[in-house]
Design a protein around this motif. Structure first.
Motif, PDB file in Angstrom:
ATOM      1  N   LEU A 192      52.075  53.798 117.506  1.00 14.77           N
ATOM      2  CA  LEU A 192      50.375  54.439 117.828  1.00 14.77           C
ATOM      3  C   LEU A 192      49.450  53.762 117.178  1.00 14.77           C
ATOM      4  O   LEU A 192      48.093  54.036 117.114  1.00 14.77           O
ATOM      5  CB  LEU A 192      50.417  55.971 117.138  1.00 14.77           C
ATOM      6  CG  LEU A 192      51.947  56.934 118.678  1.00 14.77           C
ATOM      7  CD1 LEU A 192      51.575  58.257 117.792  1.00 14.77           C
ATOM      8  CD2 LEU A 192      50.710  56.599 120.018  1.00 14.77           C
TER       9      LEU A 192
ATOM     10  N   CYS B  88      44.158  61.506 117.810  1.00 10.30           N
ATOM     11  CA  CYS B  88      45.003  62.394 116.951  1.00 10.30           C
ATOM     12  C   CYS B  88      46.473  63.668 116.822  1.00 10.30           C
ATOM     13  O   CYS B  88      46.936  63.520 117.837  1.00 10.30           O
ATOM     14  CB  CYS B  88      44.111  63.723 116.567  1.00 10.30           C
ATOM     15  SG  CYS B  88      43.719  65.153 118.098  1.00 10.30           S
ATOM     16  N   VAL B  89      46.174  63.590 115.514  1.00 10.29           N
ATOM     17  CA  VAL B  89      47.833  65.068 115.757  1.00 10.29           C
ATOM     18  C   VAL B  89      47.826  66.284 114.928  1.00 10.29           C
ATOM     19  O   VAL B  89      46.334  66.778 114.531  1.00 10.29           O
ATOM     20  CB  VAL B  89      48.409  64.618 114.144  1.00 10.29           C
ATOM     21  CG1 VAL B  89      49.919  65.437 113.547  1.00 10.29           C
ATOM     22  CG2 VAL B  89      48.519  62.979 113.930  1.00 10.29           C
TER      23      VAL B  89
ATOM     24  N   ALA C  43      54.900  68.886 114.785  1.00  6.66           N
ATOM     25  CA  ALA C  43      53.395  67.767 115.017  1.00  6.66           C
ATOM     26  C   ALA C  43      53.151  67.305 116.511  1.00  6.66           C
ATOM     27  O   ALA C  43      54.128  66.454 116.590  1.00  6.66           O
ATOM     28  CB  ALA C  43      53.461  66.835 113.447  1.00  6.66           C
ATOM     29  N   ASP C  44      52.138  67.512 116.926  1.00  8.11           N
ATOM     30  CA  ASP C  44      51.737  66.582 118.073  1.00  8.11           C
ATOM     31  C   ASP C  44      50.450  65.268 117.762  1.00  8.11           C
ATOM     32  O   ASP C  44      50.130  65.646 117.390  1.00  8.11           O
ATOM     33  CB  ASP C  44      51.453  67.621 119.500  1.00  8.11           C
ATOM     34  CG  ASP C  44      52.392  69.024 119.105  1.00  8.11           C
ATOM     35  OD1 ASP C  44      53.511  68.844 119.364  1.00  8.11           O
ATOM     36  OD2 ASP C  44      52.291  69.264 119.370  1.00  8.11           O
ATOM     37  N   PHE C  45      51.296  64.264 118.440  1.00  7.03           N
ATOM     38  CA  PHE C  45      50.991  63.374 117.725  1.00  7.03           C
ATOM     39  C   PHE C  45      50.356  63.238 119.825  1.00  7.03           C
ATOM     40  O   PHE C  45      50.542  62.878 121.012  1.00  7.03           O
ATOM     41  CB  PHE C  45      51.349  61.821 117.789  1.00  7.03           C
ATOM     42  CG  PHE C  45      52.226  61.782 116.643  1.00  7.03           C
ATOM     43  CD1 PHE C  45      51.559  60.874 115.750  1.00  7.03           C
ATOM     44  CD2 PHE C  45      53.295  62.291 116.771  1.00  7.03           C
ATOM     45  CE1 PHE C  45      51.715  61.331 114.443  1.00  7.03           C
ATOM     46  CE2 PHE C  45      53.594  62.676 114.682  1.00  7.03           C
ATOM     47  CZ  PHE C  45      52.821  61.719 113.735  1.00  7.03           C
ATOM     48  N   THR C  46      48.718  62.823 120.194  1.00  2.00           N
ATOM     49  CA  THR C  46      48.083  62.742 121.046  1.00  2.00           C
ATOM     50  C   THR C  46      47.199  61.328 121.603  1.00  2.00           C
ATOM     51  O   THR C  46      47.027  60.626 120.217  1.00  2.00           O
ATOM     52  CB  THR C  46      47.331  63.486 121.338  1.00  2.00           C
ATOM     53  OG1 THR C  46      46.346  63.776 120.583  1.00  2.00           O
ATOM     54  CG2 THR C  46      47.722  65.179 121.541  1.00  2.00           C
TER      55      THR C  46
ATOM     56  N   THR D  23      50.256  64.185 125.278  1.00  2.00           N
ATOM     57  CA  THR D  23      50.760  64.341 123.740  1.00  2.00           C
ATOM     58  C   THR D  23      51.580  63.565 124.407  1.00  2.00           C
ATOM     59  O   THR D  23      52.899  62.935 124.911  1.00  2.00           O
ATOM     60  CB  THR D  23      51.965  65.633 123.438  1.00  2.00           C
ATOM     61  OG1 THR D  23      50.358  66.484 123.711  1.00  2.00           O
ATOM     62  CG2 THR D  23      52.836  65.101 122.734  1.00  2.00           C
ATOM     63  N   ARG D  24      51.707  62.258 122.470  1.00  2.00           N
ATOM     64  CA  ARG D  24      52.767  60.964 123.062  1.00  2.00           C
ATOM     65  C   ARG D  24      54.229  61.439 122.922  1.00  2.00           C
ATOM     66  O   ARG D  24      55.161  61.673 123.231  1.00  2.00           O
ATOM     67  CB  ARG D  24      52.499  60.035 122.128  1.00  2.00           C
ATOM     68  CG  ARG D  24      52.859  58.630 122.531  1.00  2.00           C
ATOM     69  CD  ARG D  24      52.664  57.933 123.575  1.00  2.00           C
ATOM     70  NE  ARG D  24      53.346  56.576 123.512  1.00  2.00           N
ATOM     71  CZ  ARG D  24      52.876  56.318 123.107  1.00  2.00           C
ATOM     72  NH1 ARG D  24      51.101  55.071 122.882  1.00  2.00           N
ATOM     73  NH2 ARG D  24      53.958  54.766 123.427  1.00  2.00           N
TER      74      ARG D  24
ATOM     75  N   SER E 156      55.866  64.670 120.228  1.00  3.22           N
ATOM     76  CA  SER E 156      56.460  65.405 118.856  1.00  3.22           C
ATOM     77  C   SER E 156      57.394  65.940 118.215  1.00  3.22           C
ATOM     78  O   SER E 156      57.890  65.353 119.233  1.00  3.22           O
ATOM     79  CB  SER E 156      56.149  66.961 119.896  1.00  3.22           C
ATOM     80  OG  SER E 156      55.182  67.284 120.780  1.00  3.22           O
TER      81      SER E 156
END
Length: 57
Positions: free
Chosen positions: A4, A10-11, A22-25, A39-40, A42
């Protein structure tokens, strides 16, 4: 997270007494409006279980 580093996003973190998720977008475009931000990845940390685990989708 290495994959990333060159992306903007964002998270979103959700906390409960039982777990942290935690979801990484990642934004597909920086200079254009985006309706949906994908969402990339989670991850979760469950109470009493140390370490990150992939979240079920």
């Amino acid at each position: 997270m290495t994959k990333l580093r060159s992306k903007r996003g964002c998270v979103l973190a959700r906390f409960t007494p039982e777990r942290l998720q935690a979801d990484f977008t990642v934004l597909p475009y920086v200079r254009q409006p985006v309706v949906l931000i994908p969402t990339r990845d989670s991850f979760v940390v469950e109470a009493g279980r140390p370490g990150l685990q992939p979240a079920e989708r």
